[in-house]
Motif scaffolding. Structure first.
Motif, short mmCIF file in Angstrom:
data_model
loop_
_atom_site.label_atom_id
_atom_site.label_comp_id
_atom_site.label_asym_id
_atom_site.label_seq_id
_atom_site.Cartn_x
_atom_site.Cartn_y
_atom_site.Cartn_z
N ILE A 315 30.53 33.12 22.12
CA ILE A 315 29.58 31.70 22.23
C ILE A 315 30.07 30.99 21.58
N GLY A 316 31.06 30.11 20.91
CA GLY A 316 31.36 29.77 20.49
C GLY A 316 32.32 29.41 19.37
N PRO A 317 32.68 29.03 19.27
CA PRO A 317 33.19 27.80 19.57
C PRO A 317 34.82 28.24 20.79
N GLU A 318 34.85 27.66 21.58
CA GLU A 318 35.41 27.50 23.41
C GLU A 318 37.29 28.50 22.87
N SER A 319 37.58 28.41 21.48
CA SER A 319 38.55 28.24 21.86
C SER A 319 39.24 30.40 21.39
N PHE A 320 37.66 30.64 20.38
CA PHE A 320 37.45 32.51 20.53
C PHE A 320 36.70 32.62 21.73
N ARG A 321 36.43 32.25 22.13
CA ARG A 321 35.51 32.70 24.09
C ARG A 321 37.36 32.77 24.38
N THR A 322 37.64 31.44 24.41
CA THR A 322 38.90 31.59 25.16
C THR A 322 39.46 32.94 25.39
N ALA A 323 40.00 33.30 23.79
CA ALA A 323 40.99 33.68 23.83
C ALA A 323 40.55 34.89 24.17
N VAL A 324 39.02 35.60 23.78
CA VAL A 324 38.04 36.82 24.43
C VAL A 324 38.52 37.52 25.88
N THR A 325 38.39 36.05 26.32
CA THR A 325 38.41 35.78 27.94
C THR A 325 39.99 36.25 28.75
N ASP A 326 40.31 36.29 28.15
CA ASP A 326 42.40 36.24 27.76
C ASP A 326 42.99 37.45 27.54
N VAL A 327 42.00 38.10 26.99
CA VAL A 327 42.42 39.69 26.76
C VAL A 327 41.64 40.32 27.01
N ILE A 328 40.57 40.63 28.01
CA ILE A 328 39.67 40.88 29.01
C ILE A 328 40.53 41.08 30.10
N ALA A 329 40.85 39.76 30.43
CA ALA A 329 41.95 39.59 32.47
C ALA A 329 42.94 40.25 31.94
N ARG A 330 43.59 40.63 30.75
CA ARG A 330 44.98 41.06 30.89
C ARG A 330 44.63 42.54 30.80
N LEU A 331 43.30 42.75 30.10
CA LEU A 331 43.13 44.54 30.11
C LEU A 331 42.49 44.98 31.78
N ALA A 332 41.89 44.13 32.45
CA ALA A 332 41.66 44.63 33.49
C ALA A 332 42.77 44.55 35.03
N LYS A 333 43.06 43.76 34.53
CA LYS A 333 44.45 43.71 35.77
C LYS A 333 45.12 45.17 35.01
N THR A 334 45.65 45.05 33.73
CA THR A 334 45.99 47.14 33.79
C THR A 334 45.57 47.35 34.32
N TYR A 335 44.25 48.48 34.18
CA TYR A 335 43.49 49.15 34.61
C TYR A 335 43.09 49.24 36.55
N SER A 336 43.88 47.49 36.72
CA SER A 336 43.62 47.39 38.17
C SER A 336 44.58 48.24 39.04
N VAL A 337 46.18 48.52 37.91
CA VAL A 337 47.06 49.54 38.74
C VAL A 337 46.38 50.91 38.39
N GLN A 338 47.31 51.75 40.06
CA GLN A 338 46.65 53.16 39.80
C GLN A 338 48.36 52.91 39.41
N PRO A 339 47.68 54.37 38.23
CA PRO A 339 49.08 55.26 37.25
C PRO A 339 49.18 55.62 38.58
N ALA A 340 50.83 56.14 38.87
CA ALA A 340 51.75 56.92 39.37
C ALA A 340 51.25 57.86 39.47
N GLU A 341 51.62 59.27 40.61
CA GLU A 341 51.65 60.26 40.82
C GLU A 341 52.07 61.39 39.34
N GLY A 342 51.38 62.20 38.56
CA GLY A 342 51.68 62.95 37.56
C GLY A 342 52.06 62.30 36.28
N GLN A 343 51.26 61.13 35.71
CA GLN A 343 51.47 60.15 35.14
C GLN A 343 50.21 60.99 34.06
#
Length: 343
Positions: A315-343
Protein backbone atom coordinates in the motif's frame (compact mmCIF):
# COMPACT_ATOMS: atom_id res chain seq x y z
CA UNK A 1 56.48 -4.21 6.78
CA UNK A 2 53.26 -3.44 8.65
CA UNK A 3 52.89 -5.10 12.04
CA UNK A 4 49.49 -6.56 11.17
CA UNK A 5 51.07 -8.46 8.26
CA UNK A 6 53.50 -10.08 10.70
CA UNK A 7 50.67 -11.03 13.05
CA UNK A 8 48.67 -12.53 10.18
CA UNK A 9 51.66 -14.63 9.07
CA UNK A 10 52.43 -15.79 12.58
CA UNK A 11 48.81 -16.77 13.23
CA UNK A 12 48.80 -18.70 9.96
CA UNK A 13 52.06 -20.48 10.89
CA UNK A 14 50.41 -21.74 14.07
CA UNK A 15 47.43 -22.99 12.05
CA UNK A 16 49.70 -24.78 9.59
CA UNK A 17 51.66 -26.49 12.36
CA UNK A 18 48.46 -27.48 14.18
CA UNK A 19 47.36 -29.40 11.09
CA UNK A 20 50.77 -31.01 10.48
CA UNK A 21 51.19 -34.16 12.54
CA UNK A 22 54.71 -34.71 11.17
CA UNK A 23 55.66 -31.05 11.08
CA UNK A 24 56.69 -28.78 8.21
CA UNK A 25 60.01 -27.60 6.85
CA UNK A 26 60.68 -23.88 6.44
CA UNK A 27 60.24 -24.23 2.68
CA UNK A 28 56.87 -25.94 3.16
CA UNK A 29 55.71 -23.28 5.62
CA UNK A 30 56.83 -20.52 3.26
CA UNK A 31 55.07 -22.07 0.26
CA UNK A 32 51.85 -22.59 2.24
CA UNK A 33 51.95 -18.99 3.47
CA UNK A 34 52.34 -17.71 -0.09
CA UNK A 35 49.39 -19.82 -1.24
CA UNK A 36 47.04 -19.23 1.70
CA UNK A 37 47.72 -15.51 2.12
CA UNK A 38 47.88 -14.71 -1.59
CA UNK A 39 51.45 -13.38 -1.43
CA UNK A 40 53.60 -12.88 -4.50
CA UNK A 41 56.79 -13.88 -2.68
CA UNK A 42 58.16 -14.49 0.81
CA UNK A 43 61.75 -15.08 1.90
CA UNK A 44 62.67 -18.03 4.09
CA UNK A 45 64.46 -15.66 6.49
CA UNK A 46 61.14 -13.91 7.16
CA UNK A 47 59.52 -17.21 8.09
CA UNK A 48 62.42 -18.04 10.41
CA UNK A 49 62.07 -14.65 12.14
CA UNK A 50 58.32 -15.23 12.58
CA UNK A 51 58.98 -18.62 14.20
CA UNK A 52 61.58 -17.08 16.51
CA UNK A 53 59.07 -14.36 17.46
CA UNK A 54 56.49 -17.02 18.34
CA UNK A 55 59.03 -18.86 20.46
CA UNK A 56 59.88 -15.63 22.27
CA UNK A 57 56.18 -15.15 22.93
CA UNK A 58 56.11 -18.52 24.74
CA UNK A 59 54.83 -20.89 22.06
CA UNK A 60 56.34 -24.38 22.20
CA UNK A 61 57.78 -24.77 18.70
CA UNK A 62 60.27 -27.61 18.32
CA UNK A 63 62.62 -28.47 15.46
CA UNK A 64 63.91 -31.94 14.64
CA UNK A 65 65.89 -33.44 11.78
CA UNK A 66 64.58 -36.33 9.71
CA UNK A 67 64.72 -37.50 6.08
CA UNK A 68 62.98 -34.32 4.95
CA UNK A 69 65.52 -32.13 6.73
CA UNK A 70 64.78 -29.76 9.61
CA UNK A 71 61.10 -29.97 10.48
CA UNK A 72 59.20 -27.61 12.77
CA UNK A 73 56.45 -28.93 15.04
CA UNK A 74 54.01 -27.48 17.52
CA UNK A 75 54.82 -28.91 20.94
CA UNK A 76 52.44 -31.04 22.98
CA UNK A 77 51.76 -28.28 25.48
CA UNK A 78 50.34 -25.98 22.81
CA UNK A 79 48.32 -28.74 21.19
CA UNK A 80 46.86 -29.47 24.60
CA UNK A 81 45.29 -26.01 24.93
CA UNK A 82 42.74 -27.05 22.31
CA UNK A 83 41.40 -29.99 24.32
CA UNK A 84 37.79 -29.44 25.19
CA UNK A 85 34.86 -31.53 26.30
CA UNK A 86 31.35 -31.56 24.87
CA UNK A 87 28.00 -33.09 25.78
CA UNK A 88 25.85 -35.05 23.34
CA UNK A 89 23.44 -32.09 23.14
CA UNK A 90 26.30 -29.72 22.31
CA UNK A 91 27.52 -32.09 19.60
CA UNK A 92 24.03 -32.20 18.08
CA UNK A 93 23.83 -28.40 18.04
CA UNK A 94 27.29 -28.07 16.47
CA UNK A 95 26.62 -30.72 13.84
CA UNK A 96 23.41 -28.94 12.79
CA UNK A 97 25.38 -25.72 12.39
CA UNK A 98 27.98 -27.64 10.39
CA UNK A 99 25.29 -28.86 7.98
CA UNK A 100 23.91 -25.35 7.55
CA UNK A 101 27.39 -24.10 6.60
CA UNK A 102 27.78 -26.58 3.72
CA UNK A 103 27.70 -23.78 1.10
CA UNK A 104 31.02 -22.55 2.54
CA UNK A 105 32.75 -25.78 1.48
CA UNK A 106 36.15 -25.10 -0.02
CA UNK A 107 36.77 -21.91 1.97
CA UNK A 108 39.04 -21.42 4.97
CA UNK A 109 35.89 -21.09 7.11
CA UNK A 110 34.80 -24.59 6.17
CA UNK A 111 38.30 -25.91 6.80
CA UNK A 112 38.10 -24.38 10.27
CA UNK A 113 34.71 -25.99 10.90
CA UNK A 114 35.98 -29.39 9.79
CA UNK A 115 39.21 -29.08 11.79
CA UNK A 116 37.29 -28.19 14.94
CA UNK A 117 34.79 -31.01 14.39
CA UNK A 118 37.60 -33.55 13.93
CA UNK A 119 39.18 -32.42 17.21
CA UNK A 120 35.87 -32.92 18.97
CA UNK A 121 35.51 -36.42 17.56
CA UNK A 122 38.96 -37.30 18.91
CA UNK A 123 38.45 -35.77 22.35
CA UNK A 124 34.94 -36.75 23.46
CA UNK A 125 34.47 -40.13 25.16
CA UNK A 126 33.06 -42.95 23.03
CA UNK A 127 29.93 -43.14 25.15
CA UNK A 128 29.12 -39.46 24.58
CA UNK A 129 29.76 -39.73 20.84
CA UNK A 130 27.62 -42.87 20.55
CA UNK A 131 24.80 -41.11 22.42
CA UNK A 132 25.10 -38.14 20.04
CA UNK A 133 25.11 -40.40 16.96
CA UNK A 134 21.94 -42.18 18.06
CA UNK A 135 19.92 -38.98 18.40
CA UNK A 136 21.50 -37.21 15.41
CA UNK A 137 20.07 -39.90 13.13
CA UNK A 138 16.56 -38.69 14.00
CA UNK A 139 17.28 -35.03 13.17
CA UNK A 140 17.75 -33.99 9.53
CA UNK A 141 18.72 -30.64 8.01
CA UNK A 142 17.15 -29.77 4.65
CA UNK A 143 16.83 -26.71 2.45
CA UNK A 144 20.55 -25.86 2.35
CA UNK A 145 21.54 -24.88 -1.22
CA UNK A 146 23.85 -27.33 -2.96
CA UNK A 147 26.53 -24.77 -3.81
CA UNK A 148 30.19 -24.47 -2.96
CA UNK A 149 32.78 -21.71 -2.96
CA UNK A 150 35.67 -24.07 -3.59
CA UNK A 151 36.54 -22.33 -6.89
CA UNK A 152 36.52 -18.97 -5.11
CA UNK A 153 38.84 -20.00 -2.26
CA UNK A 154 41.81 -18.09 -3.69
CA UNK A 155 39.71 -14.98 -4.34
CA UNK A 156 38.32 -15.15 -0.81
CA UNK A 157 41.82 -15.33 0.66
CA UNK A 158 42.79 -12.26 -1.35
CA UNK A 159 39.71 -10.36 -0.15
CA UNK A 160 40.32 -11.32 3.49
CA UNK A 161 43.88 -10.13 3.30
CA UNK A 162 42.81 -6.84 1.69
CA UNK A 163 40.19 -6.24 4.40
CA UNK A 164 42.79 -6.58 7.17
CA UNK A 165 45.44 -4.52 5.35
CA UNK A 166 43.05 -1.91 3.88
CA UNK A 167 44.24 -2.63 0.35
CA UNK A 168 42.43 -1.59 -2.80
CA UNK A 169 41.35 -4.65 -4.80
CA UNK A 170 40.95 -4.81 -8.56
CA UNK A 171 38.19 -7.25 -9.49
CA UNK A 172 36.65 -8.72 -12.61
CA UNK A 173 32.93 -8.81 -11.87
CA UNK A 174 30.03 -10.13 -13.93
CA UNK A 175 26.40 -9.68 -12.94
CA UNK A 176 23.75 -11.87 -14.58
CA UNK A 177 22.77 -10.52 -17.99
CA UNK A 178 25.61 -7.99 -18.07
CA UNK A 179 29.07 -7.90 -19.59
CA UNK A 180 32.01 -8.45 -17.25
CA UNK A 181 33.65 -5.30 -15.95
CA UNK A 182 36.87 -4.46 -14.13
CA UNK A 183 36.33 -2.47 -10.94
CA UNK A 184 38.37 -1.16 -8.03
CA UNK A 185 36.88 -1.67 -4.59
CA UNK A 186 37.77 -0.86 -0.98
CA UNK A 187 36.70 -3.92 1.06
CA UNK A 188 35.39 -3.47 4.61
CA UNK A 189 34.02 -6.92 5.46
CA UNK A 190 32.05 -10.00 4.46
CA UNK A 191 28.42 -10.99 4.93
CA UNK A 192 26.72 -14.36 4.59
CA UNK A 193 23.12 -14.02 3.44
CA UNK A 194 20.93 -16.95 2.45
CA UNK A 195 23.99 -19.21 1.99
CA UNK A 196 25.80 -16.74 -0.28
CA UNK A 197 28.90 -14.70 0.55
CA UNK A 198 28.91 -10.98 -0.16
CA UNK A 199 31.85 -8.57 -0.03
CA UNK A 200 30.89 -5.29 1.63
CA UNK A 201 33.06 -2.76 -0.16
CA UNK A 202 33.11 0.84 -1.36
CA UNK A 203 33.17 1.50 -5.10
CA UNK A 204 36.30 3.61 -5.49
CA UNK A 205 34.92 5.77 -8.32
CA UNK A 206 31.80 6.83 -6.39
CA UNK A 207 32.26 10.06 -4.43
CA UNK A 208 28.92 10.34 -2.64
CA UNK A 209 29.49 8.73 0.80
CA UNK A 210 25.83 7.62 0.90
CA UNK A 211 26.20 5.67 -2.34
CA UNK A 212 29.76 4.31 -2.11
CA UNK A 213 29.09 1.16 -0.09
CA UNK A 214 28.02 -1.76 -2.26
CA UNK A 215 27.41 -5.47 -1.75
CA UNK A 216 29.36 -7.58 -4.23
CA UNK A 217 28.30 -11.22 -4.53
CA UNK A 218 31.33 -13.52 -4.40
CA UNK A 219 29.79 -15.86 -6.99
CA UNK A 220 30.21 -13.07 -9.59
CA UNK A 221 33.94 -12.55 -8.98
CA UNK A 222 36.10 -14.07 -11.72
CA UNK A 223 39.35 -12.50 -10.53
CA UNK A 224 40.61 -10.43 -7.60
CA UNK A 225 44.02 -8.80 -7.21
CA UNK A 226 45.14 -7.01 -4.05
CA UNK A 227 47.01 -3.93 -5.29
CA UNK A 228 49.95 -2.21 -3.65
CA UNK A 229 47.61 0.70 -2.99
CA UNK A 230 45.88 1.41 0.30
CA UNK A 231 42.72 3.25 1.36
CA UNK A 232 41.79 4.99 4.59
CA UNK A 233 38.69 3.34 6.08
CA UNK A 234 35.75 5.63 6.71
CA UNK A 235 35.39 5.79 10.54
CA UNK A 236 31.63 6.30 10.14
CA UNK A 237 31.16 2.93 8.42
CA UNK A 238 30.00 0.16 10.74
CA UNK A 239 29.25 -3.09 8.90
CA UNK A 240 26.57 -4.32 11.32
CA UNK A 241 24.73 -0.99 11.32
CA UNK A 242 25.02 -0.75 7.54
CA UNK A 243 23.55 -4.20 6.97
CA UNK A 244 20.74 -3.80 9.52
CA UNK A 245 19.35 -0.77 7.69
CA UNK A 246 17.75 -2.87 4.98
CA UNK A 247 15.40 -5.81 4.69
CA UNK A 248 17.83 -8.01 2.74
CA UNK A 249 21.25 -7.79 1.16
CA UNK A 250 20.60 -4.96 -1.32
CA UNK A 251 22.99 -2.07 -0.75
CA UNK A 252 22.22 1.57 -0.16
CA UNK A 253 22.22 3.91 2.80
CA UNK A 254 18.72 5.15 1.94
CA UNK A 255 15.92 2.75 2.86
CA UNK A 256 12.19 3.27 2.72
CA UNK A 257 9.48 2.22 5.10
CA UNK A 258 7.19 -0.16 3.21
CA UNK A 259 3.62 -0.90 4.31
CA UNK A 260 1.99 -4.16 3.26
CA UNK A 261 -1.63 -5.14 3.89
CA UNK A 262 -1.91 -8.82 4.83
CA UNK A 263 -5.02 -10.98 4.88
CA UNK A 264 -5.67 -13.09 7.96
CA UNK A 265 -4.01 -15.99 6.15
CA UNK A 266 -0.99 -13.87 5.19
CA UNK A 267 -0.70 -12.43 8.69
CA UNK A 268 -0.64 -15.94 10.16
CA UNK A 269 2.24 -16.87 7.85
CA UNK A 270 4.26 -13.75 8.73
CA UNK A 271 3.70 -14.30 12.46
CA UNK A 272 4.96 -17.84 12.00
CA UNK A 273 7.94 -16.87 9.81
CA UNK A 274 8.89 -13.21 10.43
CA UNK A 275 10.42 -11.34 7.51
CA UNK A 276 12.77 -9.16 9.56
CA UNK A 277 13.87 -8.77 13.16
CA UNK A 278 12.73 -5.13 13.22
CA UNK A 279 9.44 -5.56 11.37
CA UNK A 280 6.23 -4.07 12.78
CA UNK A 281 3.03 -6.10 12.56
CA UNK A 282 -0.16 -4.19 13.45
CA UNK A 283 -3.11 -6.57 13.74
CA UNK A 284 -6.43 -5.44 12.29
CA UNK A 285 -10.01 -6.17 13.52
CA UNK A 286 -10.65 -8.55 10.58
CA UNK A 287 -7.69 -10.76 11.56
CA UNK A 288 -5.42 -9.27 8.93
CA UNK A 289 -2.47 -6.99 9.60
CA UNK A 290 -0.42 -4.08 8.32
CA UNK A 291 3.23 -5.11 8.02
CA UNK A 292 5.89 -2.39 8.04
CA UNK A 293 9.49 -3.17 7.05
CA UNK A 294 12.46 -1.14 5.82
CA UNK A 295 13.80 -1.94 2.37
CA UNK A 296 16.40 -0.49 0.02
CA UNK A 297 14.91 -1.92 -3.18
CA UNK A 298 11.61 -3.52 -4.30
CA UNK A 299 13.44 -6.59 -5.62
CA UNK A 300 14.43 -7.76 -2.15
CA UNK A 301 10.78 -7.82 -1.06
CA UNK A 302 9.47 -9.34 -4.28
CA UNK A 303 10.07 -13.06 -3.45
CA UNK A 304 8.25 -12.68 -0.13
CA UNK A 305 5.35 -10.79 -1.68
CA UNK A 306 4.90 -13.20 -4.58
CA UNK A 307 5.02 -16.20 -2.24
CA UNK A 308 1.88 -14.89 -0.54
CA UNK A 309 0.13 -14.01 -3.81
CA UNK A 310 -3.16 -12.18 -3.28
CA UNK A 311 -2.76 -12.48 0.50
CA UNK A 312 -0.33 -9.50 0.49
CA UNK A 313 -0.76 -6.03 -1.03
CA UNK A 314 1.80 -3.22 -1.00
CA UNK A 315 0.00 0.00 0.00
CA UNK A 316 3.04 2.29 0.05
CA UNK A 317 5.28 3.83 -1.05
CA UNK A 318 4.01 4.16 -4.60
CA UNK A 319 7.37 3.21 -6.17
CA UNK A 320 7.26 -0.20 -4.47
CA UNK A 321 3.61 -0.74 -5.38
CA UNK A 322 4.36 0.13 -9.01
CA UNK A 323 7.28 -2.30 -9.10
CA UNK A 324 5.03 -5.14 -7.90
CA UNK A 325 2.31 -4.15 -10.37
CA UNK A 326 4.82 -4.29 -13.24
CA UNK A 327 5.98 -7.78 -12.26
CA UNK A 328 2.40 -9.04 -11.98
CA UNK A 329 1.58 -7.58 -15.41
CA UNK A 330 4.58 -9.31 -16.97
CA UNK A 331 3.62 -12.60 -15.34
CA UNK A 332 0.06 -12.27 -16.58
CA UNK A 333 1.32 -11.64 -20.10
CA UNK A 334 3.67 -14.62 -19.93
CA UNK A 335 0.97 -16.99 -18.71
CA UNK A 336 -1.66 -15.71 -21.15
CA UNK A 337 0.29 -17.28 -24.01
CA UNK A 338 -0.60 -20.92 -24.58
CA UNK A 339 2.50 -23.19 -24.72
CA UNK A 340 3.17 -24.83 -28.07
CA UNK A 341 1.98 -28.40 -28.40
CA UNK A 342 4.55 -30.87 -27.08
CA UNK A 343 6.24 -28.30 -24.85
Amino acid sequence: MARNEQLIRQHKILQLLEDARYGRTLDEIRDDLITDLGLSKLHERTVRRDIEALQSAGYDLDVETNQRGKVWKLGRVDRGIHKISATATELIALSIGRDLLNPLAGTQYWQGVESFWNKLEEEVPNGVYDHYSKFRETLCVYGVPTKTYEKHAGILRTINRAIVEHRIVEIDYQSPGRAASTRRIEPYGLAIYQSSIYVIAAAEEVEDPKERMRHWKLDRFTKATALDEWFKPDPDVDIQTHLNRSFGIFSGEATESVQIRLSSFGAAWVREDPWHTEQQLDMQPDGGAILTVSSAHPRELMPKLLSLGAEAEVIGPESFRTAVTDVIARLAKTYSVQPAEGQ
